[in-house]
Design an enzyme around this catalytic site. Sequence first.
Site, mmCIF file in Angstrom:
data_model
loop_
_atom_site.group_PDB
_atom_site.id
_atom_site.type_symbol
_atom_site.label_atom_id
_atom_site.label_comp_id
_atom_site.label_asym_id
_atom_site.label_seq_id
_atom_site.Cartn_x
_atom_site.Cartn_y
_atom_site.Cartn_z
ATOM 1 N N MET A 1 -9.110 6.811 9.276
ATOM 2 C CA MET A 1 -9.693 7.474 8.107
ATOM 3 C C MET A 1 -10.751 8.478 8.539
ATOM 4 O O MET A 1 -11.833 8.576 7.954
ATOM 5 C CB MET A 1 -10.275 6.435 7.131
ATOM 6 C CG MET A 1 -9.234 5.458 6.596
ATOM 7 S SD MET A 1 -9.970 4.040 5.754
ATOM 8 C CE MET A 1 -10.504 3.049 7.168
ATOM 9 N N LYS B 1 -3.487 2.544 -2.608
ATOM 10 C CA LYS B 1 -4.772 2.811 -1.967
ATOM 11 C C LYS B 1 -4.588 3.935 -0.949
ATOM 12 O O LYS B 1 -3.942 3.782 0.072
ATOM 13 C CB LYS B 1 -5.312 1.559 -1.275
ATOM 14 C CG LYS B 1 -5.687 0.470 -2.265
ATOM 15 C CD LYS B 1 -6.492 -0.625 -1.616
ATOM 16 C CE LYS B 1 -7.906 -0.216 -1.361
ATOM 17 N NZ LYS B 1 -8.673 0.067 -2.593
ATOM 18 N N ASP C 1 0.831 -1.190 0.000
ATOM 19 C CA ASP C 1 0.000 0.000 0.000
ATOM 20 C C ASP C 1 0.871 1.247 0.000
ATOM 21 O O ASP C 1 2.040 1.219 0.407
ATOM 22 C CB ASP C 1 -0.910 0.012 1.228
ATOM 23 C CG ASP C 1 -2.048 -0.994 1.120
ATOM 24 O OD1 ASP C 1 -2.285 -1.487 0.007
ATOM 25 O OD2 ASP C 1 -2.686 -1.271 2.150
#
Length: 250
Positions: free
Chosen positions: A175, A62, A40
Site C-alpha cells: 500500500m 476493500k 476482498d
Amino acid sequence: METLETQTQVTLAGAGPGDPDLLTVAVLREMMCADVILHDTLVSAEVLALAGPQAQLIETGKTGFGPSMKQGDISSLIVRLAQEGQRVLRLKSGDPGVFGRLGEELDALDAAGIAYRVLPGITAASAAAASLGQSLTERGRNRELRLLTGHDADGLAEQDWSALARPGAVAAIYMGKRAARYVQGRLMMHGASPATPACVVENASRADQVIRPATLATLPTVTAEAKGPAVILLGLAPRDARTALKEAVL
C-alpha cells in the site's frame, strides 16, 4: 471422531498474490466446500473461478483509497453467516496475516464463540521477489527483512528510517504507491544513497504483471506509473539488472 476441519465454522484464508497456481491445496479444498465466500476485491477472478458451484460469492470491497466496506461490517457479516449455520470462507488476497486485518476478525469470532481456523497464503512480497529472480534474504547482504505498510490509521506510516537507510537493507512496502515520495524523502534524510536499488512490481504473479526497476532517486516517478496493486521492494533490483550493474562496475 470430529476433526478440526469438521468442527470449524469459519476459515480465514489467503488466496495468494493472484496466480491460481500459487493457491495452496488446503485453501482450494475449502473453496470447493464453502457455502459462502467473502472475498476482498484484490482476489483474482481466476482464483474465484475455482469456487464450488454451491458457493455464494460476496465481495467485501476493500481497496486502498476507494469505496470500501467497513471492517466492523465485514466482521459482523462473518459472524452472522456462521451463526446461521453456513460454512464460511473469508478469502483475502496474499496472506491474511500480512496487513489483512486478520486479528480484528478473529477477535469478533472469539467474542461470538465461533470456531475458526487460519490458512496462510503466499504474500505479495514473496511473489514479487520471485519475479525478480531474487531472494528476500541473502547471506552477507541483509540479516533482516521488513514488511511495511505505506499507510496506517493515522496516515503516512512512520518507520525506523535509520535502519532502512543502511546499505544492504531490504524491505517490502505494501500500500505504498501514494507514499513513495514520502519514503524517498525520509530515507535520503537518514543517509540512504539515491542510487539504492528498488523495484515496483505491479500485479505480482498475474498475467498482467509489470516489473518496474527503479532507484531511490526515481522511485516516486516510477511508482506513479503503476495503475494496479503494487508492492515496492527496497534494496532489490531484477537479477539481470543487478548483473549488468556489476559488469559495468568491473
